[in-house]
Write a protein that holds these residues in place. Structure first.
Motif, PDB file in Angstrom:
ATOM      1  N   THR A  94       0.724  -1.587   0.040  1.00  0.00           N
ATOM      2  CA  THR A  94       0.099   0.219  -0.062  1.00  0.00           C
ATOM      3  C   THR A  94       0.773   1.120   0.231  1.00  0.00           C
ATOM      4  OG1 THR A  94      -2.191   1.363   0.905  1.00  0.00           O
ATOM      5  CG2 THR A  94      -0.162  -0.421   2.764  1.00  0.00           C
ATOM      6  N   ASP A  95       0.668   2.185  -0.577  1.00  0.00           N
ATOM      7  CA  ASP A  95       0.784   3.407  -0.806  1.00  0.00           C
ATOM      8  C   ASP A  95       0.530   3.864   0.769  1.00  0.00           C
ATOM      9  OD1 ASP A  95       2.465   4.416  -2.839  1.00  0.00           O
ATOM     10  OD2 ASP A  95       0.517   3.578  -3.719  1.00  0.00           O
ATOM     11  N   ALA A  96       1.012   5.104   1.436  1.00  0.00           N
ATOM     12  CA  ALA A  96       3.082   5.489   0.778  1.00  0.00           C
ATOM     13  C   ALA A  96       3.419   6.295   2.245  1.00  0.00           C
ATOM     14  CB  ALA A  96       2.333   6.550  -0.018  1.00  0.00           C
ATOM     15  N   GLY A 162       5.043  18.641  -8.703  1.00  0.00           N
ATOM     16  CA  GLY A 162       4.045  18.388  -8.440  1.00  0.00           C
ATOM     17  C   GLY A 162       4.039  16.786  -7.349  1.00  0.00           C
ATOM     18  N   ARG A 163       4.721  17.025  -6.645  1.00  0.00           N
ATOM     19  CA  ARG A 163       5.253  15.900  -5.644  1.00  0.00           C
ATOM     20  C   ARG A 163       6.192  16.526  -4.024  1.00  0.00           C
ATOM     21  NH1 ARG A 163       5.586   9.771  -7.917  1.00  0.00           N
ATOM     22  NH2 ARG A 163       4.249   9.089  -5.630  1.00  0.00           N
ATOM     23  N   THR A 164       6.268  17.449  -5.097  1.00  0.00           N
ATOM     24  CA  THR A 164       6.824  18.270  -3.719  1.00  0.00           C
ATOM     25  C   THR A 164       7.067  18.338  -2.135  1.00  0.00           C
ATOM     26  OG1 THR A 164       7.321  20.070  -4.753  1.00  0.00           O
ATOM     27  CG2 THR A 164       7.981  20.291  -2.780  1.00  0.00           C
ATOM     28  N   LYS A 196      11.998   5.366  -2.011  1.00  0.00           N
ATOM     29  CA  LYS A 196      11.439   6.048  -3.682  1.00  0.00           C
ATOM     30  C   LYS A 196      11.995   7.490  -3.890  1.00  0.00           C
ATOM     31  CE  LYS A 196       6.855   6.404  -2.404  1.00  0.00           C
ATOM     32  NZ  LYS A 196       5.605   5.788  -2.993  1.00  0.00           N
ATOM     33  N   HIS A 197      11.864   7.936  -5.043  1.00  0.00           N
ATOM     34  CA  HIS A 197      12.171   6.996  -6.546  1.00  0.00           C
ATOM     35  C   HIS A 197      13.798   7.234  -7.191  1.00  0.00           C
ATOM     36  CE1 HIS A 197       7.718   8.502  -5.895  1.00  0.00           C
ATOM     37  NE2 HIS A 197       7.424   6.862  -5.816  1.00  0.00           N
ATOM     38  N   PHE A 198      13.809   6.487  -6.525  1.00  0.00           N
ATOM     39  CA  PHE A 198      15.453   5.892  -7.426  1.00  0.00           C
ATOM     40  C   PHE A 198      15.595   5.724  -9.198  1.00  0.00           C
ATOM     41  CE2 PHE A 198      19.794   2.923  -6.841  1.00  0.00           C
ATOM     42  CZ  PHE A 198      20.543   4.260  -6.131  1.00  0.00           C
ATOM     43  N   SER A 274      10.074  -1.927  -8.973  1.00  0.00           N
ATOM     44  CA  SER A 274       9.792  -1.177  -9.962  1.00  0.00           C
ATOM     45  C   SER A 274       8.839  -0.106  -9.336  1.00  0.00           C
ATOM     46  CB  SER A 274       9.199  -1.920 -11.287  1.00  0.00           C
ATOM     47  OG  SER A 274       8.636  -2.088 -11.219  1.00  0.00           O
ATOM     48  N   ASP A 275       8.646   1.124 -10.206  1.00  0.00           N
ATOM     49  CA  ASP A 275       7.306   1.928  -9.964  1.00  0.00           C
ATOM     50  C   ASP A 275       6.189   1.253 -10.710  1.00  0.00           C
ATOM     51  OD1 ASP A 275       5.804   3.702  -9.616  1.00  0.00           O
ATOM     52  OD2 ASP A 275       7.204   6.011  -9.232  1.00  0.00           O
ATOM     53  N   TRP A 276       5.603   1.991 -10.500  1.00  0.00           N
ATOM     54  CA  TRP A 276       3.836   0.808 -11.585  1.00  0.00           C
ATOM     55  C   TRP A 276       3.806   1.739 -12.236  1.00  0.00           C
ATOM     56  CZ3 TRP A 276       5.295  -0.058  -6.874  1.00  0.00           C
ATOM     57  CH2 TRP A 276       4.833  -1.305  -5.699  1.00  0.00           C
ATOM     58  N   THR A 478      -0.334  17.695  -6.930  1.00  0.00           N
ATOM     59  CA  THR A 478      -0.385  15.858  -7.514  1.00  0.00           C
ATOM     60  C   THR A 478       0.349  15.387  -7.624  1.00  0.00           C
ATOM     61  OG1 THR A 478      -2.616  14.506  -7.904  1.00  0.00           O
ATOM     62  CG2 THR A 478      -2.085  16.961  -9.009  1.00  0.00           C
ATOM     63  N   GLU A 479       0.654  14.574  -7.532  1.00  0.00           N
ATOM     64  CA  GLU A 479       1.211  13.589  -8.470  1.00  0.00           C
ATOM     65  C   GLU A 479       1.097  13.803 -10.519  1.00  0.00           C
ATOM     66  OE1 GLU A 479       1.143  10.007  -7.058  1.00  0.00           O
ATOM     67  OE2 GLU A 479       1.860   8.413  -8.993  1.00  0.00           O
ATOM     68  N   GLY A 480       1.853  13.637 -10.825  1.00  0.00           N
ATOM     69  CA  GLY A 480       1.286  13.951 -12.085  1.00  0.00           C
ATOM     70  C   GLY A 480       1.176  15.216 -12.722  1.00  0.00           C
TER      71      GLY A 480
HETATM   72  C1  BGC Z   1       3.851   6.361  -7.403  1.00  0.00           C
HETATM   73  C2  BGC Z   1       4.750   5.470  -6.810  1.00  0.00           C
HETATM   74  C3  BGC Z   1       3.491   4.051  -5.892  1.00  0.00           C
HETATM   75  C4  BGC Z   1       3.139   3.311  -6.899  1.00  0.00           C
HETATM   76  C5  BGC Z   1       1.695   3.103  -6.447  1.00  0.00           C
HETATM   77  C6  BGC Z   1       3.537   5.391  -8.827  1.00  0.00           C
HETATM   78  O1  BGC Z   1       2.480   5.801  -9.396  1.00  0.00           O
HETATM   79  O2  BGC Z   1       4.916   7.223  -8.635  1.00  0.00           O
HETATM   80  O3  BGC Z   1       5.085   7.049  -5.385  1.00  0.00           O
HETATM   81  O4  BGC Z   1       4.205   4.163  -4.499  1.00  0.00           O
HETATM   82  O5  BGC Z   1       2.211   4.265  -8.393  1.00  0.00           O
HETATM   83  O6  BGC Z   1       0.775   3.455  -5.999  1.00  0.00           O
END
Ligand code: BGC
Length: 745
Positions: A94-96, A162-164, A196-198, A274-276, A478-480
């Motif tokens: 699970t995240d995070a 966005g992920r700051t 993460k994220h390496f 890996s990342d997703w 937001t992420e993305g």
């Molecule tokens: C994110 C990761 C996250 C993974 C699983 C990816 O889009 O970059 O940080 O852990 O999704 O949800």
């Protein structure tokens, strides 16, 4: 609590730093014993079994042709099958870093939201990060997860990222120490944490294609050092490689990053996941150091399943690698005790107790940026307060994407934003913790009004008639998706300026995911940066406003005065990659690269010092309701000693900061030690900081190298306001990553 940063722990990684003096830290995992057990299990595996732990799926009902989820999967980020014949449990991920992921409410349960990573880091307090990590890890476990995708440590090379809000800081020492503490807390629950994220995942714009270009030396002294310190101190049992490319190669396929740096130079013994989705280019990533493919439905194929089995049957390089991959995943499973202490859903969670942890972190991370005429703290006897904006009547803002957490009852407010790649990143959400209610509780006899701020004239009228005006301003990230610039959106600058014009006692409360510009700053009486303050953010904000908490947060990131001051005034790709398409690879993606050699290792405040540029607020900045002095700095070898005194009238915490300011005749700026101390009025405390030799060195010719000469150190109230310089003469030294750091006289 202190951050004495050196000694030796050598299990997962070659050790050059000591575990933190955390309050009551759980023991670090016994990796050596786990490795021996893992090797024995690998010896009993069949060819089919050897490709079970090497890939996983996204644990969500994706619909379409996707096969149903395994019966024991817990809805969340990921699932990796176990091997029951060998007693190997499935991995349930699970995240995070901010708590158990909400995944759009699909599990119909909630979790406790820690404040954002930035808010946590603004506490400069590893002990709190440890407790926060332990808390979210306990909730993950209680929900049946045994892997928490935590430990986000990417340095903030661009404040528009966005992920700051998910990450910690722009400095490798602060980031590494705090991440290590948080990870250790997570793993105290017999579960695995990632880091993460390496690596060098510095922007969301085109994140799956962007090529981060950087020299070996600059990377080693900055982003990679943050990972290295985090790994040494927290010993995360897994590393998640990033989406982006580094020097032309996908991070999850990078022999340099995964094999030469992580596994060889740092002697890391855990596994790389890996990342997703679209992070793994193909089966050959296994040869380059990837151990597990995550979320494989999102990829073109399960590269590390049958394809890998076939390769291993005919190519010895793959066969050898495959054994190593299995050994690493099993080492993590055994070291965390996943088989002996299985996590199952339905565990008891004390939400009230956990919310108190979230509130403590929020209070510790709020930064007082301005306080003219000591307008703060507010008196509980205040007669009238106009509260304006920021959905302060409902809750506090939270960040979007995979790290999104929500409480049991779901969001207080949900505002659709755009149709993004993942549901949760397509809406702005607020936690159920209303600052307005908390303010009312603090000032029960005050006449308190609320206006949402959409109509400026109406808000101004309320402000004009009140003794105090408090404007809440929010900036969603937001992420993305990266911020196009650093301004507050939705006309909030105009609102604040107008309210501040109308009421000289205007206090601005920022709930932002990173730095913002403040064109109205000079007109306001006070500003506090509350970040995304988590499950009890409203209470934490009110507690600072009314002085129950004496603010002691310090900025873990520079607030620029303008985008022009940044190494890249325009974010790469921002003019042609469509917003919210981070997961789609644009045609002509190959041309997207970010030149990190512009600033090299001089990230954040170091760049500002190099350019002699004045930010809006420097790294390390933060005011208090009391005053402190730091004096008597003496440096002997790697040990710095000084005294911090509370010279004011109130109890409070100071974050003492020690900077390297010159080296062998060259000016420089580098945080080399810090410690948060609590002091009663008039009290003093002697602080000892041990300096990590890597912070004094360059990465050169495959090792660390210090030139001979005078090294100047100064205590700083922040990265700009520095005290007298104390110089120490040091001889030239070189050492390799695996070796003991040099002795100093
Ligand atoms: C994110 C990761 C996250 C993974 C699983 C990816 O889009 O970059 O940080 O852990 O999704 O949800």
């Amino acid at each position: 609590m202190n951050t004495k940063t050196i000694l030796a722990v050598a299990l997962l990684a070659q050790a050059t730093t000591a575990p933190l003096a955390l309050a009551q830290p759980a023991p670090l995992p016994d990796v050596a014993a786990a490795q021996a057990r893992a090797a024995a299990t690998v010896g009993r595996m069949t060819a089919d079994e050897k490709v079970v732990l090497t890939h996983g799926i996204m644990a969500l009902p994706l619909g379409g042709d996707a096969p149903p989820l395994p019966a024991d999967a817990v809805l969340g980020a990921g699932y990796v099958e176990g091997i029951p014949r060998l007693g190997v449990p499935a991995l349930k991920e699970t995240d995070a870093s901010l708590g158990v992921g909400y995944v759009s409410g699909i599990r119909k349960d909630g979790a406790t939201a820690l404040p954002s990573g930035l808010a946590q880091a603004a506490s400069w307090n590893p002990d709190l990060l440890y407790r926060g990590g332990a808390m979210i890890g306990s909730e993950a476990r209680a929900k049946g997860f045994n892997v928490l995708l935590a430990g986000g440590v990417n340095l903030m090379r661009d404040p528009r990222n966005g992920r700051t809000f998910e990450y910690l800081s722009e400095d490798p020492l602060l980031t590494g120490v705090l991440a290590g503490a948080a990870i250790r807390g997570v793993q105290s629950n017999n579960i695995i944490s990632t880091i993460k994220h390496f690596a060098l995942n510095g922007q969301e714009t085109g994140r799956k294609i962007v090529d981060a270009r950087i020299s070996d030396a600059a990377a080693r002294e900055s982003d990679l050092l943050a990972f290295q310190i985090g790994i040494e101190q927290g010993q995360p049992l897994s590393v998640m490689c990033a989406y982006n490319r580094v020097n032309g190669v996908k991070a999850c396929d990078s022999d340099w990053l995964l094999t030469r740096v992580l596994k060889q130079s740092w002697r890391y013994k855990g596994f790389v996941m890996s990342d997703w989705g679209k992070a793994v280019p193909g089966v050959e990533a296994a040869l380059n150091g990837l151990d597990q493919q995550s979320g494989s439905q999102l990829d073109k194929a399960v590269f590390l399943g049958d394809q890998l089995k076939q390769k291993a049957a005919s190519d010895r390089r793959y066969a050898v690698k495959l054994d190593d991959m299995n050994t690493r995943v099993l080492t993590a499973i055994y070291a965390a005790g996943l088989d002996k202490h299985p996590a199952s859903p339905g565990g008891k969670i004390d939400f009230a107790k956990n919310a108190a942890v979230a509130e403590e972190v929020a209070r510790a991370g709020i930064v007082l940026l301005r306080n003219e005429r000591s307008v703060l703290p507010l008196a509980p006897s205040a007669k009238s307060i106009a509260v304006i904006g920021g959905y302060a009547d409902r809750g506090v803002m939270s960040g979007g994407g995979s790290s999104q957490v929500q409480g049991e009852a779901g969001p207080a407010v949900t505002i659709p934003v755009a149709v993004g790649p993942s549901g949760s990143s397509a809406s702005q959400q607020y936690h159920r913790s209303s600052p307005l209610e908390a303010i009312k509780a603090m000032a029960p006899s005050a006449a308190i009004t609320f206006r949402d701020g959409r109509y400026i004239a109406d808000a101004v009228e309320q402000a004009r008639g009140a003794e105090i005006a408090i404007v809440f301003a929010t900036e969603w990230r937001t992420e993305g998706f990266d911020q196009p610039d650093l301004s507050l959106p939705d006309g909030q600058d105009e609102l604040i300026a107008a309210v501040a014009e109308a009421n000289p006692n205007t206090v601005v409360v920022l709930e932002t995911g990173g730095p913002v510009k403040m064109p109205w700053l000079g007109k306001t009486a006070a500003v506090i940066e509350a970040w995304y303050p988590g499950a009890r953010g409203g209470q934490a904000i009110a507690s600072v406003l009314f002085g129950q908490t004496n603010p002691a947060g310090r900025l873990p990131i520079t607030f620029p005065a303008s985008e022009e001051q940044l190494p890249r005034p325009k974010l790469d790709g921002s003019d042609w990659v469509e917003p919210y398409t981070a997961d789609d690879i644009p045609p002509s993606g190959d041309k997207l690269h970010a030149d990190y050699d512009i600033e090299g290792a001089d990230v954040g405040y170091r760049w500002f010092a190099r350019q002699n540029a004045k930010p809006l607020f420097p790294f390390g900045f933060g005011l208090s309701y009391t005053r402190f002095s730091a004096s008597g700095l003496a440096v002997k070898g790697k040990t710095a000693i000084f005294t911090v005194t509370n010279t004011g009238q109130r109890a409070g915490d100071e974050v003492a900061q020690l900077y390297l300011v010159s080296r062998a005749g060259q000016p420089t700026r580098r945080l080399v030690g810090f410690e948060r101390v609590s002091l009663r009025p008039g009290a003093s405390q002697k602080v000892t900081v041990t300096i990590d030799a890597r912070l004094l060195a360059d990465w050169k010719d495959g090792g660390w190298s210090m030139p001979a000469g005078d090294y100047g150190f100064a205590l700083g109230r922040d990265a700009e306001r520095l005290g007298p310089v104390v110089a120490v003469r040091l001889a030239a030294r070189t050492w390799s990553d695996g070796a003991e750091p040099p002795r100093f006289p």
